[in-house]
Design a protein around this motif. Structure first.
Motif, PDB file in Angstrom:
ATOM      1  N   ALA A  62       0.850  -1.055  -0.008  1.00  0.00           N
ATOM      2  CA  ALA A  62       0.044   0.137  -0.085  1.00  0.00           C
ATOM      3  C   ALA A  62       0.955   1.104   0.030  1.00  0.00           C
ATOM      4  O   ALA A  62       0.436   2.309   0.279  1.00  0.00           O
ATOM      5  CB  ALA A  62      -1.018  -0.080   1.251  1.00  0.00           C
ATOM      6  N   ILE A  63       2.140   1.219  -0.309  1.00  0.00           N
ATOM      7  CA  ILE A  63       2.994   2.231  -0.312  1.00  0.00           C
ATOM      8  C   ILE A  63       3.390   2.332  -2.202  1.00  0.00           C
ATOM      9  O   ILE A  63       3.810   1.479  -2.736  1.00  0.00           O
ATOM     10  CB  ILE A  63       4.296   1.923   0.356  1.00  0.00           C
ATOM     11  CG1 ILE A  63       4.180   1.824   1.818  1.00  0.00           C
ATOM     12  CG2 ILE A  63       5.451   2.973   0.238  1.00  0.00           C
ATOM     13  CD1 ILE A  63       5.331   1.461   2.689  1.00  0.00           C
ATOM     14  N   THR A  64       3.024   3.733  -2.272  1.00  0.00           N
ATOM     15  CA  THR A  64       3.327   4.247  -3.895  1.00  0.00           C
ATOM     16  C   THR A  64       4.809   4.691  -3.976  1.00  0.00           C
ATOM     17  O   THR A  64       5.335   4.061  -4.931  1.00  0.00           O
ATOM     18  CB  THR A  64       2.379   4.985  -4.324  1.00  0.00           C
ATOM     19  OG1 THR A  64       0.962   4.751  -4.081  1.00  0.00           O
ATOM     20  CG2 THR A  64       2.540   5.418  -5.525  1.00  0.00           C
ATOM     21  N   ARG A  65       5.300   5.402  -3.122  1.00  0.00           N
ATOM     22  CA  ARG A  65       6.596   5.917  -3.259  1.00  0.00           C
ATOM     23  C   ARG A  65       7.136   6.254  -1.852  1.00  0.00           C
ATOM     24  O   ARG A  65       6.503   6.442  -0.958  1.00  0.00           O
ATOM     25  CB  ARG A  65       6.278   7.296  -3.986  1.00  0.00           C
ATOM     26  CG  ARG A  65       7.671   8.212  -4.315  1.00  0.00           C
ATOM     27  CD  ARG A  65       7.449   9.312  -5.212  1.00  0.00           C
ATOM     28  NE  ARG A  65       7.408   8.767  -6.315  1.00  0.00           N
ATOM     29  CZ  ARG A  65       7.987   8.731  -7.292  1.00  0.00           C
ATOM     30  NH1 ARG A  65       9.233   9.002  -7.267  1.00  0.00           N
ATOM     31  NH2 ARG A  65       7.928   8.261  -8.707  1.00  0.00           N
ATOM     32  N   ARG A  66       8.529   6.340  -1.862  1.00  0.00           N
ATOM     33  CA  ARG A  66       9.184   6.609  -0.571  1.00  0.00           C
ATOM     34  C   ARG A  66      10.346   7.540  -0.881  1.00  0.00           C
ATOM     35  O   ARG A  66      10.861   7.458  -1.956  1.00  0.00           O
ATOM     36  CB  ARG A  66       9.639   5.253   0.016  1.00  0.00           C
ATOM     37  CG  ARG A  66       8.459   4.572   0.618  1.00  0.00           C
ATOM     38  CD  ARG A  66       9.006   3.447   1.638  1.00  0.00           C
ATOM     39  NE  ARG A  66      10.108   2.527   0.592  1.00  0.00           N
ATOM     40  CZ  ARG A  66      10.692   1.663   0.969  1.00  0.00           C
ATOM     41  NH1 ARG A  66      11.210   1.536   2.055  1.00  0.00           N
ATOM     42  NH2 ARG A  66      11.021   0.668  -0.110  1.00  0.00           N
ATOM     43  N   HIS A  67      10.684   8.546   0.216  1.00  0.00           N
ATOM     44  CA  HIS A  67      11.825   9.103   0.179  1.00  0.00           C
ATOM     45  C   HIS A  67      12.918   8.294   0.728  1.00  0.00           C
ATOM     46  O   HIS A  67      13.125   8.167   2.016  1.00  0.00           O
ATOM     47  CB  HIS A  67      11.803  10.315   0.811  1.00  0.00           C
ATOM     48  CG  HIS A  67      11.107  11.209  -0.105  1.00  0.00           C
ATOM     49  ND1 HIS A  67      11.287  12.657  -1.040  1.00  0.00           N
ATOM     50  CD2 HIS A  67       9.549  11.587  -0.226  1.00  0.00           C
ATOM     51  CE1 HIS A  67      10.580  13.061  -1.583  1.00  0.00           C
ATOM     52  NE2 HIS A  67       9.053  12.622  -0.873  1.00  0.00           N
ATOM     53  N   LEU A  68      14.138   8.213   0.008  1.00  0.00           N
ATOM     54  CA  LEU A  68      15.379   7.397   0.337  1.00  0.00           C
ATOM     55  C   LEU A  68      16.702   7.925  -0.357  1.00  0.00           C
ATOM     56  O   LEU A  68      16.587   8.626  -1.159  1.00  0.00           O
ATOM     57  CB  LEU A  68      14.956   5.861  -0.185  1.00  0.00           C
ATOM     58  CG  LEU A  68      13.839   5.149   0.427  1.00  0.00           C
ATOM     59  CD1 LEU A  68      13.724   3.733  -0.577  1.00  0.00           C
ATOM     60  CD2 LEU A  68      13.950   4.666   1.749  1.00  0.00           C
ATOM     61  N   THR A  69      17.502   7.742   0.560  1.00  0.00           N
ATOM     62  CA  THR A  69      18.988   8.013   0.243  1.00  0.00           C
ATOM     63  C   THR A  69      19.805   6.884   0.244  1.00  0.00           C
ATOM     64  O   THR A  69      20.134   5.973   0.983  1.00  0.00           O
ATOM     65  CB  THR A  69      19.645   8.905   1.157  1.00  0.00           C
ATOM     66  OG1 THR A  69      18.651  10.046   1.350  1.00  0.00           O
ATOM     67  CG2 THR A  69      20.863   9.380   0.657  1.00  0.00           C
ATOM     68  N   LEU A  70      19.962   6.386  -1.202  1.00  0.00           N
ATOM     69  CA  LEU A  70      20.364   4.836  -1.549  1.00  0.00           C
ATOM     70  C   LEU A  70      21.973   5.036  -1.372  1.00  0.00           C
ATOM     71  O   LEU A  70      22.455   5.749  -1.724  1.00  0.00           O
ATOM     72  CB  LEU A  70      19.665   4.360  -2.682  1.00  0.00           C
ATOM     73  CG  LEU A  70      18.084   4.412  -3.008  1.00  0.00           C
ATOM     74  CD1 LEU A  70      17.978   3.847  -4.452  1.00  0.00           C
ATOM     75  CD2 LEU A  70      17.660   3.682  -1.961  1.00  0.00           C
ATOM     76  N   PRO A  71      22.351   3.776  -1.128  1.00  0.00           N
ATOM     77  CA  PRO A  71      23.895   3.527  -1.161  1.00  0.00           C
ATOM     78  C   PRO A  71      24.455   3.690  -2.834  1.00  0.00           C
ATOM     79  O   PRO A  71      23.636   3.494  -3.543  1.00  0.00           O
ATOM     80  CB  PRO A  71      23.952   2.260  -0.446  1.00  0.00           C
ATOM     81  CG  PRO A  71      22.815   1.470  -0.750  1.00  0.00           C
ATOM     82  CD  PRO A  71      21.738   2.440  -0.845  1.00  0.00           C
ATOM     83  N   PRO A  72      25.748   4.004  -2.463  1.00  0.00           N
ATOM     84  CA  PRO A  72      26.434   4.107  -3.943  1.00  0.00           C
ATOM     85  C   PRO A  72      26.319   2.655  -4.727  1.00  0.00           C
ATOM     86  O   PRO A  72      26.167   1.650  -4.239  1.00  0.00           O
ATOM     87  CB  PRO A  72      27.861   4.764  -3.525  1.00  0.00           C
ATOM     88  CG  PRO A  72      27.882   4.279  -2.228  1.00  0.00           C
ATOM     89  CD  PRO A  72      26.471   4.010  -1.432  1.00  0.00           C
TER      90      PRO A  72
END
Length: 370
Positions: A62-72
């Motif tokens: 039920a999650i469309t989008r999330r703010h994330l800071t992904l690893p390199p």
């Protein structure tokens, strides 16, 4: 010789004592997120996850989008697992940045400035710092170094209301002085990589975000936001380990654990704490017009909604925040509160219930009135 009451700093014989304000009001709210956001499908593809069971967990959240800071990424385009030290550095960077923006937004909403803040409470569960976020934020923002401060660390998703309780009490005890609480959760700095369903559930759920509220007590706040009337809490001691963030020896880092049955455990205890909250004000559940519940996950929201007899409309902001941001941990309920304010449907006299759930296992609630 008789000394006057003024010289003794005592009230005059017939002077009437001024009663302290009974309630604190929420004068402003602000939120902030990290710059990059991803759909659940984009996250799966970026990490090259093909396991159908894990993909199903992400795509049915039920999650469309999330703010994330992904690893390199490495030379082959694979995402590199960050060691615990790098995760703590990421937490510091993201949490301070988001907290500063959320605090600024909250004081702007209250019509005051950073220099007016005399008490700062910082909440986080996605990293451990000494000195805490409060000291880093005061320095970064150029705030008064004499500002009273406290850090609430490690309480989890319920911590926003635990901290609001203490912050509202400080404001009530110091009429006219501005108190700010901020929840800053850099969930991108709290993850593990493996092929287990435990990890898949956690990694599918959380997002980065911060939320802040500005609080004041006293006559001059009568035209501001809702009054904070009271709090009620309940610890489900039989499920004390059902939600936790502890050391994973195999991964050599901290990691979250969520028991699959926790939504039903929380739901089964929701009525008890809500009814205790409302009984203190002499209110039936039907008197509550606005429900702002932590966006803990689809199953948690459904379990609480069913057990409290709420409609889908009642939890529209909770589900909307989950869809747009995922689980933002301690600050989720304030994202819902901000959305309610934007609707401009809350009327004078309306009652609202704020509810958070987290490790302990704990349910925290607060009653407010516009």
């Amino acid at each position: 010789m008789t000394l006057s009451p003024e010289l003794l700093d005592l009230p005059a014989p017939h002077a009437q004592a001024v009663a302290p304000p009974r309630h604190t009001r929420i004068a402003g709210v602000g939120t902030a997120v990290t710059p990059e956001s991803y759909t659940q499908r984009e996250v799966l593809d970026l990490f090259r996850i093909t396991d159908p069971k894990i993909r199903s967990v992400f795509l049915n959240s039920a999650i469309t989008r999330r703010h994330l800071t992904l690893p390199p990424v490495d030379a082959d385009g694979n995402r590199v697992a960050e060691p615990q030290g790098e995760l703590l550095a990421k937490h510091t960077r993201l949490a301070v940045d988001m907290a500063l923006r959320a605090i600024q937004s909250s004081v702007d909403d209250a019509g005051v400035g950073l220099d007016d803040i005399e008490y700062l409470c910082c909440v986080t569960s996605t990293g451990f710092l000494t000195p805490g976020l409060s000291a880093l934020i005061i320095r970064a923002a150029g705030m008064d170094p004499g500002c009273h401060r406290v850090d609430v660390v490690g309480m989890g998703c319920n911590a926003g209301l635990n901290a609001l309780n203490g912050t509202a009490a400080w404001a009530r005890g110091n009429p006219g002085r501005l108190a700010v609480m901020v929840c800053a959760e850099a969930c991108s700095a709290a993850y593990t990589f493996d092929s287990t369903m435990r990890t898949a559930v956690v990694n599918s759920l959380f997002g980065d975000g911060a939320a802040a509220v500005a609080l004041r007590a006293g006559d001059h706040t009568q035209a501001a936001g809702p009054r904070v009337l009271g709090f009620a809490s309940h610890i489900i001691t039989d499920a004390i380990g059902a939600m936790r963030y502890d050391w994973d020896t195999d991964q050599n880092r901290f990691s979250f654990f969520l028991d699959p049955d926790i939504p039903y455990v929380v739901g089964a205890h929701a009525e008890r704490v809500v009814d205790r909250l409302l009984s203190g004000a002499g209110l039936p559940r039907s008197a509550v017009r606005h429900w702002l519940i932590h966006s803990g996950g689809k199953k948690v929201i459904d379990a609480v909604r069913v057990n409290l007899g709420l409609t889908r409309h009642d939890v529209r902001h909770t589900t909307g925040v989950l869809a747009d941001y995922g689980n933002l941990s301690s600050g989720s309920f304030l994202f819902s509160y901000e959305r309610l304010l934007r609707e401009q449907v809350a009327e004078p006299g309306d009652h609202g219930v704020l509810m958070t759930m987290g490790p302990g296992s704990t349910i925290e609630t607060a009653l407010v009135q516009w």
